[in-house]
Design a protein around this motif. Structure first.
Motif, short mmCIF file in Angstrom:
data_model
loop_
_atom_site.label_atom_id
_atom_site.label_comp_id
_atom_site.label_asym_id
_atom_site.label_seq_id
_atom_site.Cartn_x
_atom_site.Cartn_y
_atom_site.Cartn_z
N ARG A 1 -5.17 -6.85 -10.49
CA ARG A 1 -5.08 -8.08 -9.70
C ARG A 1 -3.63 -8.46 -9.42
O ARG A 1 -3.29 -8.86 -8.30
CB ARG A 1 -5.80 -9.22 -10.44
CG ARG A 1 -7.32 -9.00 -10.54
CD ARG A 1 -7.94 -9.89 -11.59
NE ARG A 1 -7.80 -11.30 -11.27
CZ ARG A 1 -7.76 -12.27 -12.18
NH1 ARG A 1 -7.85 -11.99 -13.46
NH2 ARG A 1 -7.66 -13.52 -11.80
N LEU A 2 -2.79 -8.33 -10.42
CA LEU A 2 -1.37 -8.64 -10.22
C LEU A 2 -0.72 -7.69 -9.23
O LEU A 2 0.04 -8.10 -8.35
CB LEU A 2 -0.63 -8.58 -11.56
CG LEU A 2 -0.72 -9.81 -12.44
CD1 LEU A 2 -0.17 -9.50 -13.83
CD2 LEU A 2 0.05 -10.97 -11.83
N ALA A 3 -1.03 -6.40 -9.37
CA ALA A 3 -0.45 -5.41 -8.46
C ALA A 3 -0.86 -5.71 -7.02
O ALA A 3 -0.04 -5.64 -6.10
CB ALA A 3 -0.88 -4.01 -8.86
N ALA A 4 -2.13 -6.04 -6.81
CA ALA A 4 -2.60 -6.35 -5.47
C ALA A 4 -1.89 -7.58 -4.91
O ALA A 4 -1.48 -7.60 -3.74
CB ALA A 4 -4.11 -6.58 -5.48
N ALA A 5 -1.72 -8.59 -5.74
CA ALA A 5 -1.07 -9.82 -5.28
C ALA A 5 0.41 -9.60 -4.98
O ALA A 5 0.97 -10.24 -4.08
CB ALA A 5 -1.23 -10.92 -6.33
N LEU A 6 1.05 -8.70 -5.72
CA LEU A 6 2.48 -8.44 -5.53
C LEU A 6 2.73 -7.37 -4.48
O LEU A 6 3.89 -7.16 -4.08
CB LEU A 6 3.10 -7.99 -6.86
CG LEU A 6 3.21 -9.05 -7.95
CD1 LEU A 6 3.58 -8.41 -9.28
CD2 LEU A 6 4.23 -10.12 -7.57
N GLY A 7 1.70 -6.67 -4.05
CA GLY A 7 1.89 -5.59 -3.10
C GLY A 7 2.41 -4.32 -3.73
O GLY A 7 3.02 -3.48 -3.05
N VAL A 8 2.19 -4.16 -5.03
CA VAL A 8 2.62 -2.96 -5.75
C VAL A 8 1.47 -1.96 -5.76
O VAL A 8 0.34 -2.30 -6.10
CB VAL A 8 3.05 -3.30 -7.20
CG1 VAL A 8 3.31 -2.04 -8.00
CG2 VAL A 8 4.28 -4.21 -7.18
N ARG A 9 1.77 -0.72 -5.41
CA ARG A 9 0.76 0.34 -5.43
C ARG A 9 1.03 1.27 -6.61
O ARG A 9 2.18 1.64 -6.87
CB ARG A 9 0.80 1.13 -4.11
CG ARG A 9 0.49 0.28 -2.89
CD ARG A 9 0.49 1.08 -1.60
NE ARG A 9 1.71 1.82 -1.39
CZ ARG A 9 2.85 1.30 -0.91
NH1 ARG A 9 2.90 0.00 -0.63
NH2 ARG A 9 3.90 2.06 -0.73
N TYR A 10 -0.03 1.63 -7.32
CA TYR A 10 0.13 2.57 -8.44
C TYR A 10 -1.14 3.39 -8.58
O TYR A 10 -2.23 2.98 -8.18
CB TYR A 10 0.46 1.83 -9.74
CG TYR A 10 -0.67 1.02 -10.33
CD1 TYR A 10 -1.45 1.52 -11.37
CD2 TYR A 10 -0.98 -0.25 -9.84
CE1 TYR A 10 -2.49 0.79 -11.90
CE2 TYR A 10 -2.02 -0.99 -10.37
CZ TYR A 10 -2.77 -0.47 -11.40
OH TYR A 10 -3.81 -1.19 -11.92
N ARG A 11 -0.98 4.58 -9.18
CA ARG A 11 -2.11 5.47 -9.38
C ARG A 11 -1.86 6.30 -10.62
O ARG A 11 -0.79 6.91 -10.78
CB ARG A 11 -2.27 6.39 -8.16
CG ARG A 11 -3.41 7.39 -8.24
CD ARG A 11 -3.63 8.06 -6.89
NE ARG A 11 -2.46 8.76 -6.41
CZ ARG A 11 -2.19 10.06 -6.65
NH1 ARG A 11 -3.03 10.77 -7.38
NH2 ARG A 11 -1.12 10.61 -6.16
N ALA A 12 -2.82 6.32 -11.53
CA ALA A 12 -2.71 7.13 -12.75
C ALA A 12 -2.88 8.61 -12.40
O ALA A 12 -3.74 8.98 -11.58
CB ALA A 12 -3.76 6.71 -13.76
N LEU A 13 -2.06 9.45 -13.02
CA LEU A 13 -2.13 10.89 -12.81
C LEU A 13 -2.79 11.57 -14.01
O LEU A 13 -2.90 10.98 -15.09
CB LEU A 13 -0.71 11.46 -12.61
CG LEU A 13 0.09 10.83 -11.45
CD1 LEU A 13 1.50 11.41 -11.42
CD2 LEU A 13 -0.62 11.06 -10.13
N ALA A 14 -3.20 12.81 -13.82
CA ALA A 14 -3.93 13.53 -14.87
C ALA A 14 -3.10 13.73 -16.13
O ALA A 14 -3.64 13.81 -17.23
CB ALA A 14 -4.40 14.88 -14.32
N ASP A 15 -1.78 13.78 -15.98
CA ASP A 15 -0.92 14.01 -17.15
C ASP A 15 -0.54 12.73 -17.89
O ASP A 15 0.28 12.75 -18.81
CB ASP A 15 0.35 14.76 -16.73
CG ASP A 15 1.21 13.98 -15.75
OD1 ASP A 15 0.82 12.86 -15.36
OD2 ASP A 15 2.28 14.49 -15.35
N GLY A 16 -1.12 11.61 -17.48
CA GLY A 16 -0.83 10.34 -18.14
C GLY A 16 0.29 9.55 -17.50
O GLY A 16 0.53 8.40 -17.88
N GLU A 17 0.98 10.15 -16.54
CA GLU A 17 2.03 9.44 -15.82
C GLU A 17 1.40 8.65 -14.67
O GLU A 17 0.20 8.73 -14.42
CB GLU A 17 3.07 10.42 -15.30
CG GLU A 17 3.77 11.22 -16.39
CD GLU A 17 4.49 10.35 -17.39
OE1 GLU A 17 5.27 9.48 -16.96
OE2 GLU A 17 4.26 10.53 -18.60
#
Length: 199
Positions: free
Chosen positions: A134-150
């Protein structure tokens, strides 16, 4: 005045100090409408809305990140160091972890200590995964978890005014701040000295 009344008065004053003196309604576009509880590097829990009252520089990061996140911290420090003492005192810096599974209080504390962050102004915080989204959406921050944990994620610094409204943003650029973002920060800090929240 009785001792009981004195205790009641003291509790009322303390409550006002903890929750902020301003009880005016939040603007419709305030981030502080989100019902989110944050936990900082010292294990203290506080509601997101308790940040109301002074400008906040906020970004999202995670502690095991080796590339972008150190740059995010450097960028926020660059803004902080470019301000004079009175301006610095008027700004709070909050970094929210996007990795709540691994970023416990100890991990946040380790980064805070390693980078020698002034915890009078800086808060490294965690919250639950749903609140991160919810915070990321409100701030306009995009993120995605990768298979290696990063994580793949954007490196945006967002400047909020005293009422939690977005006023400026900048991509992390290292210890020398983007001049336009620094000017926007200074202008907001100077305006905040004269205008109470809610105006």
């Amino acid at each position: 005045m009785s001792l009981r009344m004195l205790f009641a008065l003291a509790a009322l004053c303390l409550g006002g100090a903890l929750h902020g003196a301003d009880n005016t309604p939040l603007p419709g576009d305030s981030l502080y409408h989100l019902d989110v509880t944050l936990t900082d590097q010292d294990g203290r829990d506080f509601p997101l809305a308790s940040l109301r009252g002074k400008p906040v520089l906020v970004a999202m990061f995670y502690t095991s990140c080796r590339y972008i996140c150190p740059l995010i911290i450097d960028s926020a420090r660059g803004v902080e160091h470019a301000l004079d003492a009175s301006e610095r005192d008027g700004l709070r810096i909050v970094l929210v972890s996007i990795d709540p599974d691994r970023d416990d209080v100890a991990a946040l504390k380790r980064i805070s200590d390693r980078r020698r962050l002034d915890t009078g102004r800086w808060s490294l915080v965690r919250t639950d995964a749903a609140s991160v989204r919810r915070l990321a959406a409100a701030l306009g921050v995009r993120y995605r978890a990768l298979a290696d944990g990063e994580f793949n994620h954007t490196s945006e610094l967002v400047l909020l005014d005293a009422d939690g409204r977005r006023r400026a943003s900048s991509e992390a650029s290292g210890p020398v701040p983007v001049e336009s973002f620094l000017q926007a920060t200074r202008a907001l800090l100077n305006a905040s000295r004269n205008d109470p929240p809610g105006d």
